[in-house]
Design an enzyme around this catalytic site. Structure first.
Site, PDB file in Angstrom:
ATOM      1  NE  ARG A   1     -57.490  36.286  15.503  1.00 33.73           N
ATOM      2  CZ  ARG A   1     -56.524  36.563  14.628  1.00 33.73           C
ATOM      3  NH1 ARG A   1     -55.806  37.671  14.752  1.00 33.73           N
ATOM      4  NH2 ARG A   1     -56.265  35.737  13.633  1.00 33.73           N
TER       5      ARG A   1
ATOM      6  CG  ASP B   1     -51.912  32.115  15.569  1.00 36.28           C
ATOM      7  OD1 ASP B   1     -52.250  33.221  15.163  1.00 36.28           O
ATOM      8  OD2 ASP B   1     -52.662  31.414  16.300  1.00 36.28           O
TER       9      ASP B   1
ATOM     10  CG  HIS C   1     -55.458  33.603  18.110  1.00 40.43           C
ATOM     11  ND1 HIS C   1     -54.856  33.151  16.981  1.00 40.43           N
ATOM     12  CD2 HIS C   1     -56.774  33.762  17.780  1.00 40.43           C
ATOM     13  CE1 HIS C   1     -55.745  33.028  16.006  1.00 40.43           C
ATOM     14  NE2 HIS C   1     -56.919  33.401  16.472  1.00 40.43           N
TER      15      HIS C   1
HETATM   16  N1  LIG Z   1     -59.514  31.089  18.031  1.00 41.37           N
HETATM   17  C1  LIG Z   1     -59.406  31.043  16.713  1.00 41.37           C
HETATM   18  O1  LIG Z   1     -58.332  30.797  16.181  1.00 41.37           O
HETATM   19  C2  LIG Z   1     -60.638  31.294  15.884  1.00 41.37           C
HETATM   20  C3  LIG Z   1     -60.638  31.065  14.501  1.00 41.37           C
HETATM   21  C4  LIG Z   1     -61.811  31.291  13.796  1.00 41.37           C
HETATM   22  C5  LIG Z   1     -62.939  31.784  14.437  1.00 41.37           C
HETATM   23  N2  LIG Z   1     -62.873  32.011  15.775  1.00 41.37           N
HETATM   24  C6  LIG Z   1     -64.029  32.536  16.512  1.00 41.37           C
HETATM   25  O2  LIG Z   1     -65.009  31.533  16.669  1.00 41.37           O
HETATM   26  C7  LIG Z   1     -66.281  32.189  16.858  1.00 41.37           C
HETATM   27  C8  LIG Z   1     -67.309  31.556  15.918  1.00 41.37           C
HETATM   28  O3  LIG Z   1     -66.972  31.820  14.583  1.00 41.37           O
HETATM   29  P1  LIG Z   1     -67.912  31.291  13.398  1.00 41.37           P
HETATM   30  O4  LIG Z   1     -67.249  31.658  12.144  1.00 41.37           O
HETATM   31  O5  LIG Z   1     -68.300  29.886  13.657  1.00 41.37           O
HETATM   32  O6  LIG Z   1     -69.194  32.227  13.599  1.00 41.37           O
HETATM   33  P2  LIG Z   1     -70.713  31.874  13.169  1.00 41.37           P
HETATM   34  O7  LIG Z   1     -71.422  33.187  13.161  1.00 41.37           O
HETATM   35  O8  LIG Z   1     -70.741  31.046  11.943  1.00 41.37           O
HETATM   36  O9  LIG Z   1     -71.236  30.976  14.378  1.00 41.37           O
HETATM   37  C9  LIG Z   1     -71.438  31.465  15.673  1.00 41.37           C
HETATM   38  C10 LIG Z   1     -72.591  30.679  16.255  1.00 41.37           C
HETATM   39  O10 LIG Z   1     -72.711  31.042  17.628  1.00 41.37           O
HETATM   40  C11 LIG Z   1     -74.123  30.997  17.914  1.00 41.37           C
HETATM   41  N3  LIG Z   1     -74.367  31.763  19.146  1.00 41.37           N
HETATM   42  C12 LIG Z   1     -74.290  33.100  19.311  1.00 41.37           C
HETATM   43  N4  LIG Z   1     -74.610  33.400  20.588  1.00 41.37           N
HETATM   44  C13 LIG Z   1     -74.886  32.236  21.223  1.00 41.37           C
HETATM   45  C14 LIG Z   1     -75.264  31.900  22.552  1.00 41.37           C
HETATM   46  N5  LIG Z   1     -75.423  32.828  23.478  1.00 41.37           N
HETATM   47  N6  LIG Z   1     -75.458  30.596  22.848  1.00 41.37           N
HETATM   48  C15 LIG Z   1     -75.304  29.632  21.899  1.00 41.37           C
HETATM   49  N7  LIG Z   1     -74.949  29.899  20.632  1.00 41.37           N
HETATM   50  C16 LIG Z   1     -74.735  31.181  20.306  1.00 41.37           C
HETATM   51  C17 LIG Z   1     -74.771  31.590  16.683  1.00 41.37           C
HETATM   52  O11 LIG Z   1     -76.153  31.239  16.595  1.00 41.37           O
HETATM   53  C18 LIG Z   1     -73.941  30.952  15.580  1.00 41.37           C
HETATM   54  O12 LIG Z   1     -74.502  29.734  15.107  1.00 41.37           O
HETATM   55  C19 LIG Z   1     -66.021  33.684  16.624  1.00 41.37           C
HETATM   56  O13 LIG Z   1     -65.841  34.351  17.848  1.00 41.37           O
HETATM   57  C20 LIG Z   1     -64.721  33.693  15.834  1.00 41.37           C
HETATM   58  O14 LIG Z   1     -64.019  34.899  15.948  1.00 41.37           O
HETATM   59  C21 LIG Z   1     -61.770  31.758  16.500  1.00 41.37           C
END
Ligand SMILES: NC(=O)c1ccc[n+]([C@@H]2O[C@H](COP(=O)([O-])OP(=O)(O)OC[C@H]3O[C@@H](n4cnc5c(N)ncnc54)[C@H](O)[C@@H]3O)[C@@H](O)[C@H]2O)c1
Length: 319
Positions: free
Chosen positions: A86, A146, A173
Protein backbone atom coordinates in the site's frame (compact mmCIF):
# COMPACT_ATOMS: atom_id res chain seq x y z
CA UNK A 1 -32.15 12.92 5.56
CA UNK A 2 -28.60 11.71 5.03
CA UNK A 3 -26.45 12.52 2.06
CA UNK A 4 -23.37 10.49 1.23
CA UNK A 5 -20.94 11.70 -1.44
CA UNK A 6 -18.54 9.12 -2.86
CA UNK A 7 -15.56 10.37 -4.83
CA UNK A 8 -14.14 7.60 -6.98
CA UNK A 9 -16.76 5.50 -8.74
CA UNK A 10 -14.45 2.53 -9.18
CA UNK A 11 -14.89 -0.92 -7.69
CA UNK A 12 -14.67 0.18 -4.07
CA UNK A 13 -16.64 3.43 -4.38
CA UNK A 14 -19.50 1.80 -6.26
CA UNK A 15 -19.69 -1.21 -3.96
CA UNK A 16 -19.86 1.18 -1.00
CA UNK A 17 -22.78 2.92 -2.74
CA UNK A 18 -24.42 -0.47 -3.24
CA UNK A 19 -24.05 -1.52 0.42
CA UNK A 20 -25.45 1.84 1.54
CA UNK A 21 -28.33 1.47 -0.92
CA UNK A 22 -29.13 -2.00 0.47
CA UNK A 23 -29.01 -0.81 4.08
CA UNK A 24 -31.37 2.07 3.39
CA UNK A 25 -30.01 4.73 5.76
CA UNK A 26 -29.16 7.36 3.11
CA UNK A 27 -31.63 9.52 1.26
CA UNK A 28 -29.10 10.76 -1.29
CA UNK A 29 -25.92 9.24 -2.75
CA UNK A 30 -23.81 11.18 -5.24
CA UNK A 31 -20.98 9.51 -7.16
CA UNK A 32 -18.17 11.69 -8.50
CA UNK A 33 -15.36 10.45 -10.75
CA UNK A 34 -12.88 12.01 -13.16
CA UNK A 35 -14.29 9.45 -15.58
CA UNK A 36 -17.80 10.89 -15.74
CA UNK A 37 -19.05 8.20 -18.08
CA UNK A 38 -18.01 5.49 -15.66
CA UNK A 39 -19.86 7.25 -12.80
CA UNK A 40 -22.96 7.59 -14.97
CA UNK A 41 -22.87 3.91 -15.91
CA UNK A 42 -22.51 2.85 -12.25
CA UNK A 43 -25.39 5.12 -11.26
CA UNK A 44 -27.66 3.74 -13.97
CA UNK A 45 -26.91 0.20 -12.79
CA UNK A 46 -27.54 1.09 -9.11
CA UNK A 47 -30.77 2.91 -9.96
CA UNK A 48 -32.15 -0.15 -11.72
CA UNK A 49 -32.23 -1.86 -8.32
CA UNK A 50 -34.21 0.93 -6.66
CA UNK A 51 -37.49 -0.92 -6.95
CA UNK A 52 -36.16 -3.46 -4.43
CA UNK A 53 -34.89 -1.10 -1.70
CA UNK A 54 -35.94 1.98 0.28
CA UNK A 55 -36.13 5.15 -1.81
CA UNK A 56 -32.78 6.89 -2.28
CA UNK A 57 -31.75 9.49 -4.84
CA UNK A 58 -28.57 8.24 -6.57
CA UNK A 59 -26.89 10.36 -9.22
CA UNK A 60 -23.56 11.16 -10.87
CA UNK A 61 -22.45 14.61 -9.81
CA UNK A 62 -19.68 17.09 -9.47
CA UNK A 63 -17.61 18.47 -6.59
CA UNK A 64 -20.20 21.18 -5.94
CA UNK A 65 -22.70 18.39 -5.17
CA UNK A 66 -20.47 17.18 -2.32
CA UNK A 67 -20.52 20.37 -0.28
CA UNK A 68 -23.77 19.67 1.57
CA UNK A 69 -23.04 15.97 2.16
CA UNK A 70 -23.05 14.56 5.67
CA UNK A 71 -20.05 12.43 4.75
CA UNK A 72 -17.67 12.56 1.80
CA UNK A 73 -16.05 9.19 1.16
CA UNK A 74 -12.78 9.39 -0.70
CA UNK A 75 -12.00 6.29 -2.78
CA UNK A 76 -10.42 7.93 -5.84
CA UNK A 77 -6.93 6.92 -6.81
CA UNK A 78 -4.61 4.14 -7.82
CA UNK A 79 -4.93 0.71 -6.27
CA UNK A 80 -2.29 -1.93 -5.54
CA UNK A 81 -1.10 -4.13 -8.35
CA UNK A 82 -0.33 -7.76 -7.50
CA UNK A 83 2.80 -7.84 -5.32
CA UNK A 84 2.72 -4.08 -4.63
CA UNK A 85 2.27 -2.87 -1.03
CA UNK A 86 0.00 0.00 0.00
CA UNK A 87 2.85 2.38 0.85
CA UNK A 88 4.05 2.29 -2.77
CA UNK A 89 0.94 4.22 -3.84
CA UNK A 90 1.76 7.19 -1.65
CA UNK A 91 2.95 9.92 -4.03
CA UNK A 92 0.41 9.23 -6.77
CA UNK A 93 -2.53 9.17 -4.40
CA UNK A 94 -1.41 12.12 -2.26
CA UNK A 95 -1.55 14.33 -5.36
CA UNK A 96 -5.01 13.04 -6.25
CA UNK A 97 -6.35 13.54 -2.70
CA UNK A 98 -4.99 17.08 -2.48
CA UNK A 99 -6.45 18.07 -5.84
CA UNK A 100 -9.86 16.69 -4.85
CA UNK A 101 -9.92 18.44 -1.47
CA UNK A 102 -9.10 21.73 -3.18
CA UNK A 103 -12.05 21.31 -5.56
CA UNK A 104 -14.43 20.67 -2.68
CA UNK A 105 -13.59 23.97 -0.97
CA UNK A 106 -13.27 22.54 2.56
CA UNK A 107 -13.89 25.95 4.18
CA UNK A 108 -17.51 25.69 3.02
CA UNK A 109 -17.94 22.06 4.06
CA UNK A 110 -19.57 21.17 7.39
CA UNK A 111 -19.54 17.37 7.21
CA UNK A 112 -17.11 14.51 7.75
CA UNK A 113 -14.37 13.21 5.45
CA UNK A 114 -13.94 9.45 5.39
CA UNK A 115 -10.76 8.45 3.56
CA UNK A 116 -10.45 4.98 2.01
CA UNK A 117 -7.79 5.61 -0.65
CA UNK A 118 -4.51 3.85 0.21
CA UNK A 119 -2.17 4.15 1.96
CA UNK A 120 -5.10 5.18 4.08
CA UNK A 121 -3.27 6.43 7.19
CA UNK A 122 -1.10 8.75 5.13
CA UNK A 123 -3.97 9.90 2.90
CA UNK A 124 -5.96 10.74 6.05
CA UNK A 125 -3.09 12.94 7.22
CA UNK A 126 -2.86 14.53 3.75
CA UNK A 127 -6.59 15.38 3.82
CA UNK A 128 -6.33 16.83 7.35
CA UNK A 129 -3.39 18.99 6.39
CA UNK A 130 -4.61 20.26 3.04
CA UNK A 131 -8.24 20.77 4.12
CA UNK A 132 -7.48 22.60 7.38
CA UNK A 133 -10.57 20.92 8.84
CA UNK A 134 -10.71 20.10 12.56
CA UNK A 135 -8.93 16.78 12.95
CA UNK A 136 -11.90 14.96 14.43
CA UNK A 137 -13.87 15.56 11.20
CA UNK A 138 -11.42 13.60 9.06
CA UNK A 139 -10.91 9.88 9.57
CA UNK A 140 -9.66 6.93 7.57
CA UNK A 141 -11.31 3.53 7.26
CA UNK A 142 -8.07 2.35 8.88
CA UNK A 143 -8.10 -1.13 10.39
CA UNK A 144 -11.87 -1.54 10.69
CA UNK A 145 -11.55 -4.09 7.87
CA UNK A 146 -8.48 -5.74 9.40
CA UNK A 147 -10.28 -6.05 12.76
CA UNK A 148 -13.17 -7.73 10.92
CA UNK A 149 -10.72 -10.09 9.23
CA UNK A 150 -9.21 -10.89 12.66
CA UNK A 151 -12.66 -11.67 14.07
CA UNK A 152 -13.50 -13.79 11.04
CA UNK A 153 -10.31 -15.87 11.41
CA UNK A 154 -10.90 -16.31 15.15
CA UNK A 155 -14.51 -17.18 14.47
CA UNK A 156 -13.47 -19.93 12.04
CA UNK A 157 -10.76 -21.20 14.34
CA UNK A 158 -12.86 -21.19 17.51
CA UNK A 159 -16.22 -22.00 15.90
CA UNK A 160 -17.90 -18.99 17.49
CA UNK A 161 -20.09 -16.37 15.80
CA UNK A 162 -17.79 -13.46 14.82
CA UNK A 163 -20.26 -11.05 16.40
CA UNK A 164 -19.51 -12.55 19.82
CA UNK A 165 -15.79 -11.92 19.45
CA UNK A 166 -14.06 -8.70 20.43
CA UNK A 167 -10.69 -8.35 18.71
CA UNK A 168 -8.87 -5.30 17.42
CA UNK A 169 -6.13 -4.59 14.94
CA UNK A 170 -4.38 -1.25 15.46
CA UNK A 171 -1.54 0.74 13.88
CA UNK A 172 -0.97 1.00 10.13
CA UNK A 173 -3.56 -0.44 7.75
CA UNK A 174 -0.77 -2.41 6.13
CA UNK A 175 2.07 -4.81 6.69
CA UNK A 176 3.07 -3.44 10.11
CA UNK A 177 -0.41 -3.59 11.64
CA UNK A 178 -0.68 -4.90 15.20
CA UNK A 179 -3.09 -7.63 16.27
CA UNK A 180 -4.05 -7.05 19.90
CA UNK A 181 -4.01 -10.63 21.14
CA UNK A 182 -3.95 -9.45 24.76
CA UNK A 183 -7.39 -7.89 24.29
CA UNK A 184 -9.19 -10.73 22.49
CA UNK A 185 -12.40 -11.69 24.27
CA UNK A 186 -14.92 -14.34 23.29
CA UNK A 187 -18.29 -13.93 24.96
CA UNK A 188 -16.67 -11.56 27.46
CA UNK A 189 -13.98 -14.16 28.31
CA UNK A 190 -10.27 -13.56 27.68
CA UNK A 191 -8.94 -15.80 24.90
CA UNK A 192 -6.55 -17.84 27.08
CA UNK A 193 -9.37 -18.60 29.55
CA UNK A 194 -11.70 -19.53 26.65
CA UNK A 195 -9.02 -21.86 25.23
CA UNK A 196 -8.56 -23.67 28.56
CA UNK A 197 -12.31 -24.39 28.66
CA UNK A 198 -12.68 -25.36 25.00
CA UNK A 199 -13.13 -29.10 24.34
CA UNK A 200 -11.46 -28.94 20.90
CA UNK A 201 -8.12 -28.03 22.47
CA UNK A 202 -6.79 -26.75 19.12
CA UNK A 203 -5.58 -23.80 21.12
CA UNK A 204 -6.02 -20.55 19.22
CA UNK A 205 -3.00 -19.38 21.15
CA UNK A 206 -0.87 -21.93 19.28
CA UNK A 207 -2.50 -20.97 15.97
CA UNK A 208 -1.63 -17.31 16.54
CA UNK A 209 1.00 -17.06 13.82
CA UNK A 210 -1.24 -18.68 11.23
CA UNK A 211 -4.13 -16.37 12.11
CA UNK A 212 -1.90 -13.27 12.14
CA UNK A 213 -0.50 -14.19 8.74
CA UNK A 214 -3.99 -14.75 7.32
CA UNK A 215 -5.14 -11.33 8.60
CA UNK A 216 -2.06 -9.45 7.37
CA UNK A 217 -1.69 -11.15 4.00
CA UNK A 218 -5.35 -11.51 3.02
CA UNK A 219 -5.42 -8.39 0.81
CA UNK A 220 -2.40 -9.73 -1.13
CA UNK A 221 -4.10 -13.08 -1.69
CA UNK A 222 -7.35 -11.43 -2.85
CA UNK A 223 -5.53 -9.02 -5.19
CA UNK A 224 -3.48 -11.89 -6.63
CA UNK A 225 -6.66 -13.90 -7.22
CA UNK A 226 -9.15 -11.30 -8.45
CA UNK A 227 -7.32 -7.99 -8.88
CA UNK A 228 -8.82 -5.95 -6.04
CA UNK A 229 -10.48 -6.12 -2.64
CA UNK A 230 -14.05 -4.86 -2.77
CA UNK A 231 -16.75 -6.45 -0.62
CA UNK A 232 -15.09 -6.57 2.80
CA UNK A 233 -13.89 -2.96 2.59
CA UNK A 234 -17.28 -1.77 1.38
CA UNK A 235 -19.09 -3.37 4.30
CA UNK A 236 -16.49 -1.93 6.69
CA UNK A 237 -17.04 1.55 5.23
CA UNK A 238 -20.81 1.11 5.36
CA UNK A 239 -20.44 0.26 9.07
CA UNK A 240 -18.45 3.47 9.70
CA UNK A 241 -20.94 5.54 7.68
CA UNK A 242 -23.81 4.16 9.70
CA UNK A 243 -22.03 4.98 12.97
CA UNK A 244 -21.59 8.58 11.76
CA UNK A 245 -24.97 9.21 10.17
CA UNK A 246 -26.96 7.49 12.94
CA UNK A 247 -24.78 9.05 15.69
CA UNK A 248 -24.13 5.60 17.14
CA UNK A 249 -21.04 6.31 19.29
CA UNK A 250 -19.61 3.00 18.06
CA UNK A 251 -16.12 1.82 18.95
CA UNK A 252 -14.28 1.37 15.65
CA UNK A 253 -10.58 1.24 14.79
CA UNK A 254 -10.64 4.15 12.35
CA UNK A 255 -7.47 5.97 11.40
CA UNK A 256 -7.28 9.20 13.34
CA UNK A 257 -4.80 11.95 14.16
CA UNK A 258 -2.89 10.94 17.29
CA UNK A 259 -1.86 13.66 19.67
CA UNK A 260 0.23 11.81 22.24
CA UNK A 261 -2.16 8.85 22.38
CA UNK A 262 -0.26 5.58 22.76
CA UNK A 263 2.90 7.72 22.75
CA UNK A 264 2.36 8.74 19.10
CA UNK A 265 2.03 12.26 17.70
CA UNK A 266 1.67 14.05 14.36
CA UNK A 267 0.54 10.90 12.63
CA UNK A 268 -2.70 9.16 11.69
CA UNK A 269 -3.01 5.55 12.76
CA UNK A 270 -5.84 3.26 13.72
CA UNK A 271 -6.75 2.83 17.36
CA UNK A 272 -10.14 2.15 18.98
CA UNK A 273 -12.18 5.37 18.77
CA UNK A 274 -15.73 6.39 19.49
CA UNK A 275 -17.33 7.36 16.17
CA UNK A 276 -20.44 9.52 16.06
CA UNK A 277 -22.10 12.28 14.04
CA UNK A 278 -19.31 14.74 14.94
CA UNK A 279 -16.64 12.37 13.65
CA UNK A 280 -14.01 10.88 15.94
CA UNK A 281 -14.80 11.37 19.61
CA UNK A 282 -12.79 9.81 22.39
CA UNK A 283 -9.69 7.81 21.54
CA UNK A 284 -9.72 4.76 23.80
CA UNK A 285 -6.30 3.97 25.18
CA UNK A 286 -6.52 0.29 25.91
CA UNK A 287 -3.80 -1.57 27.81
CA UNK A 288 -1.17 -3.14 25.53
CA UNK A 289 1.38 -5.72 26.56
CA UNK A 290 5.10 -5.04 26.04
CA UNK A 291 5.36 -6.73 22.65
CA UNK A 292 2.24 -4.96 21.35
CA UNK A 293 3.66 -1.62 22.49
CA UNK A 294 6.91 -2.30 20.64
CA UNK A 295 5.03 -3.37 17.49
CA UNK A 296 2.93 -0.19 17.58
CA UNK A 297 6.06 1.97 17.91
CA UNK A 298 7.50 0.13 14.89
CA UNK A 299 4.27 0.63 12.90
CA UNK A 300 4.22 4.36 13.72
CA UNK A 301 7.87 4.66 12.68
CA UNK A 302 7.18 3.02 9.31
CA UNK A 303 4.26 5.35 8.58
CA UNK A 304 6.26 8.40 9.75
CA UNK A 305 9.23 7.48 7.56
CA UNK A 306 6.95 7.14 4.55
CA UNK A 307 5.40 10.54 5.32
CA UNK A 308 8.87 12.09 5.58
CA UNK A 309 9.92 10.57 2.24
CA UNK A 310 6.67 11.78 0.65
CA UNK A 311 7.18 15.33 2.00
CA UNK A 312 10.78 15.31 0.71
CA UNK A 313 9.74 14.13 -2.78
CA UNK A 314 7.02 16.73 -2.98
CA UNK A 315 9.34 19.58 -1.88
CA UNK A 316 11.80 18.43 -4.55
CA UNK A 317 9.14 18.39 -7.26
CA UNK A 318 8.04 21.95 -6.33
CA UNK A 319 11.67 23.29 -6.30
N1 LIG B 1 -8.51 1.35 2.95
C1 LIG B 1 -8.79 0.12 2.54
O1 LIG B 1 -8.95 -0.79 3.35
C2 LIG B 1 -8.91 -0.14 1.06
C3 LIG B 1 -9.40 -1.36 0.57
C4 LIG B 1 -9.51 -1.52 -0.80
C5 LIG B 1 -9.10 -0.52 -1.67
N2 LIG B 1 -8.62 0.63 -1.14
C6 LIG B 1 -8.16 1.73 -2.00
O2 LIG B 1 -9.26 2.39 -2.58
C7 LIG B 1 -8.81 3.03 -3.80
C8 LIG B 1 -9.77 2.68 -4.93
O3 LIG B 1 -9.71 1.31 -5.21
P1 LIG B 1 -10.61 0.69 -6.39
O4 LIG B 1 -10.38 -0.75 -6.38
O5 LIG B 1 -11.98 1.24 -6.31
O6 LIG B 1 -9.88 1.32 -7.67
P2 LIG B 1 -10.56 1.61 -9.11
O7 LIG B 1 -9.41 1.76 -10.05
O8 LIG B 1 -11.60 0.60 -9.42
O9 LIG B 1 -11.28 3.01 -8.90
C9 LIG B 1 -10.60 4.21 -8.69
C10 LIG B 1 -11.44 5.31 -9.30
O10 LIG B 1 -10.85 6.55 -8.96
C11 LIG B 1 -11.07 7.41 -10.09
N3 LIG B 1 -10.14 8.54 -10.01
C12 LIG B 1 -8.80 8.52 -10.18
N4 LIG B 1 -8.32 9.77 -10.04
C13 LIG B 1 -9.37 10.58 -9.77
C14 LIG B 1 -9.51 11.98 -9.51
N5 LIG B 1 -8.46 12.78 -9.50
N6 LIG B 1 -10.74 12.46 -9.27
C15 LIG B 1 -11.83 11.64 -9.28
N7 LIG B 1 -11.76 10.32 -9.52
C16 LIG B 1 -10.54 9.81 -9.75
C17 LIG B 1 -10.84 6.52 -11.29
O11 LIG B 1 -11.43 7.06 -12.48
C18 LIG B 1 -11.53 5.24 -10.83
O12 LIG B 1 -12.89 5.18 -11.24
C19 LIG B 1 -7.36 2.55 -4.00
O13 LIG B 1 -6.45 3.51 -3.52
C20 LIG B 1 -7.29 1.29 -3.15
O14 LIG B 1 -5.98 0.97 -2.76
C21 LIG B 1 -8.54 0.85 0.18
Amino acid sequence: MSKIAIIGAGDVGTTIAYTVQLRGFATEIVLVDSNRERAQGQVMDLNHGLFFVRPVHIYAGDYADCRDADVIVLTAGARQKPGENRLQLVNRNAQICEAIVEKIDPGAYAGIFLVVTNPVDIMTRVVIECSGLPRHRVMGSGTVLDSARFRYCLSRNCQVDARNIHAYVIGEHGDSEVLLWSQVHIGGTPLDVFCRQCAVACNAVVNKEKIAEAVRRSAYHIIEAKGATTYGISLAVRRILEAIVRDEHSVLTVSTWLDGHYGCSDICLSVPCIVNRSGVGQVIETRLDRSEEALLVNSAEIVKNTCRAMDRDRRRSVA
